[in-house]
Scaffold this active site. Structure first.
Site, PDB file in Angstrom:
ATOM      1  N   LYS A 100       0.974  -1.138   0.195  1.00 50.95           N
ATOM      2  CA  LYS A 100      -0.100  -0.313   0.205  1.00 50.95           C
ATOM      3  C   LYS A 100       0.544   1.208  -0.155  1.00 50.95           C
ATOM      4  CE  LYS A 100      -1.950  -1.483   4.034  1.00 50.95           C
ATOM      5  NZ  LYS A 100      -0.824  -2.281   4.349  1.00 50.95           N
ATOM      6  N   ARG A 108      -9.842   1.331   8.676  1.00 51.73           N
ATOM      7  CA  ARG A 108      -9.089  -0.311   8.449  1.00 51.73           C
ATOM      8  C   ARG A 108     -10.286  -1.030   8.853  1.00 51.73           C
ATOM      9  NH1 ARG A 108      -3.854   0.018   8.857  1.00 51.73           N
ATOM     10  NH2 ARG A 108      -2.525  -1.127   9.871  1.00 51.73           N
ATOM     11  N   ARG A 147      12.111  -5.164   4.454  1.00 51.60           N
ATOM     12  CA  ARG A 147      11.506  -3.843   4.516  1.00 51.60           C
ATOM     13  C   ARG A 147      12.847  -2.723   5.181  1.00 51.60           C
ATOM     14  NH1 ARG A 147       5.675  -1.585   5.454  1.00 51.60           N
ATOM     15  NH2 ARG A 147       6.313  -2.754   7.514  1.00 51.60           N
ATOM     16  N   ARG A 152      11.196  -0.968  10.527  1.00 55.51           N
ATOM     17  CA  ARG A 152       9.994  -0.442  11.438  1.00 55.51           C
ATOM     18  C   ARG A 152      10.397  -1.707  12.763  1.00 55.51           C
ATOM     19  NH1 ARG A 152       4.867   0.684   8.100  1.00 55.51           N
ATOM     20  NH2 ARG A 152       4.039  -0.293   9.609  1.00 55.51           N
ATOM     21  N   ARG A 195      -0.442  -8.661  13.153  1.00 52.95           N
ATOM     22  CA  ARG A 195      -0.734  -7.547  12.675  1.00 52.95           C
ATOM     23  C   ARG A 195      -1.839  -8.432  10.940  1.00 52.95           C
ATOM     24  NH1 ARG A 195       4.657  -5.171  10.886  1.00 52.95           N
ATOM     25  NH2 ARG A 195       3.340  -4.207   9.074  1.00 52.95           N
TER      26      ARG A 195
HETATM   27  P1  AP5 Z   1       4.865  -1.644   1.941  1.00 48.38           P
HETATM   28  O1  AP5 Z   1       4.519  -0.570   1.130  1.00 48.38           O
HETATM   29  O2  AP5 Z   1       5.519  -1.059   2.827  1.00 48.38           O
HETATM   30  O3  AP5 Z   1       3.799  -2.212   2.010  1.00 48.38           O
HETATM   31  P2  AP5 Z   1       2.336  -1.634   2.875  1.00 48.38           P
HETATM   32  O4  AP5 Z   1       0.800  -2.515   2.137  1.00 48.38           O
HETATM   33  O5  AP5 Z   1       2.192  -0.245   3.031  1.00 48.38           O
HETATM   34  O6  AP5 Z   1       2.723  -2.260   4.483  1.00 48.38           O
HETATM   35  P3  AP5 Z   1       2.561  -2.196   5.901  1.00 48.38           P
HETATM   36  O7  AP5 Z   1       3.020  -2.763   7.042  1.00 48.38           O
HETATM   37  O8  AP5 Z   1       2.876  -0.270   6.148  1.00 48.38           O
HETATM   38  O9  AP5 Z   1       1.400  -1.646   6.008  1.00 48.38           O
HETATM   39  P4  AP5 Z   1       0.600  -2.070   7.557  1.00 48.38           P
HETATM   40  O10 AP5 Z   1      -0.790  -1.576   7.019  1.00 48.38           O
HETATM   41  O11 AP5 Z   1       0.854  -2.983   8.484  1.00 48.38           O
HETATM   42  O12 AP5 Z   1       1.075  -0.708   8.358  1.00 48.38           O
HETATM   43  P5  AP5 Z   1       0.838   0.778   8.708  1.00 48.38           P
HETATM   44  O13 AP5 Z   1       1.878   1.518   8.702  1.00 48.38           O
HETATM   45  O14 AP5 Z   1      -0.522   1.123   8.078  1.00 48.38           O
HETATM   46  O15 AP5 Z   1       5.787  -3.145   1.367  1.00 48.38           O
HETATM   47  C1  AP5 Z   1       6.526  -3.424   1.949  1.00 48.38           C
HETATM   48  C2  AP5 Z   1       7.358  -4.327   1.337  1.00 48.38           C
HETATM   49  O16 AP5 Z   1       7.148  -4.808   0.023  1.00 48.38           O
HETATM   50  C3  AP5 Z   1       8.190  -3.054   1.110  1.00 48.38           C
HETATM   51  O17 AP5 Z   1       9.702  -3.720   1.251  1.00 48.38           O
HETATM   52  C4  AP5 Z   1       8.261  -2.816  -0.546  1.00 48.38           C
HETATM   53  O18 AP5 Z   1       9.416  -2.241  -0.876  1.00 48.38           O
HETATM   54  C5  AP5 Z   1       8.068  -3.993  -0.510  1.00 48.38           C
HETATM   55  N1  AP5 Z   1       7.365  -4.435  -1.920  1.00 48.38           N
HETATM   56  C6  AP5 Z   1       6.222  -3.400  -2.541  1.00 48.38           C
HETATM   57  N2  AP5 Z   1       5.755  -4.235  -3.297  1.00 48.38           N
HETATM   58  C7  AP5 Z   1       5.950  -5.612  -4.060  1.00 48.38           C
HETATM   59  C8  AP5 Z   1       5.815  -5.615  -4.984  1.00 48.38           C
HETATM   60  N3  AP5 Z   1       4.429  -5.352  -6.172  1.00 48.38           N
HETATM   61  N4  AP5 Z   1       6.995  -6.541  -5.195  1.00 48.38           N
HETATM   62  C9  AP5 Z   1       8.262  -6.983  -4.625  1.00 48.38           C
HETATM   63  N5  AP5 Z   1       8.485  -5.949  -3.657  1.00 48.38           N
HETATM   64  C10 AP5 Z   1       7.386  -5.066  -2.938  1.00 48.38           C
HETATM   65  O19 AP5 Z   1       0.150   0.247  10.424  1.00 48.38           O
HETATM   66  C11 AP5 Z   1       0.801  -0.572  11.428  1.00 48.38           C
HETATM   67  C12 AP5 Z   1       0.705   0.310  12.646  1.00 48.38           C
HETATM   68  O20 AP5 Z   1      -0.050   1.642  12.632  1.00 48.38           O
HETATM   69  C13 AP5 Z   1      -0.929  -0.532  12.669  1.00 48.38           C
HETATM   70  O21 AP5 Z   1      -0.602  -1.938  13.266  1.00 48.38           O
HETATM   71  C14 AP5 Z   1      -1.494   0.322  13.494  1.00 48.38           C
HETATM   72  O22 AP5 Z   1      -1.635  -0.402  15.037  1.00 48.38           O
HETATM   73  C15 AP5 Z   1      -1.575   1.390  13.505  1.00 48.38           C
HETATM   74  N6  AP5 Z   1      -2.645   2.257  12.663  1.00 48.38           N
HETATM   75  C16 AP5 Z   1      -2.274   1.640  11.407  1.00 48.38           C
HETATM   76  N7  AP5 Z   1      -3.216   2.660  10.707  1.00 48.38           N
HETATM   77  C17 AP5 Z   1      -4.015   2.510  11.436  1.00 48.38           C
HETATM   78  C18 AP5 Z   1      -5.845   2.968  11.831  1.00 48.38           C
HETATM   79  N8  AP5 Z   1      -6.291   3.227  10.008  1.00 48.38           N
HETATM   80  N9  AP5 Z   1      -6.850   2.253  12.501  1.00 48.38           N
HETATM   81  C19 AP5 Z   1      -6.003   2.079  13.616  1.00 48.38           C
HETATM   82  N10 AP5 Z   1      -4.508   1.812  13.436  1.00 48.38           N
HETATM   83  C20 AP5 Z   1      -4.035   1.452  12.818  1.00 48.38           C
END
Ligand code: AP5
Length: 213
Positions: A13, A88, A127, A160, A171
């Site tokens: 994402k 979410r 990552r 991270r 997660r």
């Molecule tokens: P990346 O693009 O970083 O993936 P992502 O889907 O953004 O993963 P996240 O871990 O950031 O998602 P998340 O939803 O768990 O975390 P968030 O920060 O929102 O890509 C991942 C890796 O793959 C990278 O190394 C990239 O280079 C590689 N890659 C990407 N595309 C690729 C491809 N096509 N082919 C090969 N490699 C590829 O949330 C973190 C925490 O915050 C949550 O656990 C929660 O505690 C809190 N939080 C955030 N939002 C909310 C909400 N709305 N409500 C409540 N709590 C929340």
């Protein structure tokens, strides 16, 4: 346009949000990045969020919804935004719909980025993220030009705290229980597009841009 990016942790994402923001000159609003920024700045909100993030749990809705809706009221997102990581759960989605409706706006598309659990584990364990602009990289599959340095802004890359195997497992469980029902929510609203996250970020981005046309 208001675009929602859905998908499991590590689906890509953040990667796709950054690419779309650069190519389409749109603004990325990432709830996880907002929490991490608040934590870097040692605010009360950041400290509260960290307790949940470290366990791989969702930060409570009352904190998250207020933070994101406040961000969406800023002038730079008047024309729309790419929402990454928000909503979410159903309550967040309904709050977002209501807030947009008050501005006579609505979500245009929800893009579900599909990926296998095996691929998630591989992606998150390799990552690296920019401390400054939050752009994600992967040590083998999406490496920066210079090791440890962000291609976009020259910032330092780090791993991270919540990318540890036990936290990733939590997660994923939270995603299945709380977030996956949003796929049906946006499908019923006629806004869902599904894209398989295979073949590298550029390839996935092409599929998303085609779906947005
Ligand atoms: P990346 O693009 O970083 O993936 P992502 O889907 O953004 O993963 P996240 O871990 O950031 O998602 P998340 O939803 O768990 O975390 P968030 O920060 O929102 O890509 C991942 C890796 O793959 C990278 O190394 C990239 O280079 C590689 N890659 C990407 N595309 C690729 C491809 N096509 N082919 C090969 N490699 C590829 O949330 C973190 C925490 O915050 C949550 O656990 C929660 O505690 C809190 N939080 C955030 N939002 C909310 C909400 N709305 N409500 C409540 N709590 C929340």
């Amino acid at each position: 346009m208001y675009i929602v990016l859905l998908g499991a942790p590590g689906a890509g994402k953040g990667t796709q949000a950054v690419m779309l923001a650069d190519k389409k000159k749109m603004v990325q609003v990432a709830s996880g990045d907002l929490f991490r920024k608040a934590l870097q700045e040692q605010t009360e909100l950041g400290k509260k969020a960290k307790v949940f993030m470290d366990k791989g749990q969702l930060v409570p809705n009352e904190i998250t919804i207020q933070m994101v809706l406040e961000r969406l009221s800023a002038p730079d997102v008047k024309a729309g935004a790419i929402l990454d990581g928000f909503p979410r759960n159903i309550e967040q989605a309904k709050a977002l719909d209501k807030a947009l409706k008050e501005k006579s706006r609505a979500i245009d598309k929800a893009i579900n980025i599909k990926v296998s659990e095996e691929e998630v584990l591989k992606r998150l364990s390799g990552r690296w993220v920019c401390r400054n602009c939050q752009t994600p990289y992967h040590e083998t599959d999406n490496a920066p030009k210079v090791k440890g340095v962000c291609d976009r802004c020259g910032g330092q890359l780090y791993q991270r705290d919540d990318d540890k195997p036990e936290t990733i497992k939590n997660r994923l469980q939270v995603y299945m229980k709380e977030t996956a029902p949003l796929i049906e929510y946006y499908k019923k609203a006629g806004k869902l597009v599904e894209v398989v996250s295979e073949g590298g970020p550029e390839n996935v981005n092409k599929k998303i841009i085609a779906a947005l046309r």
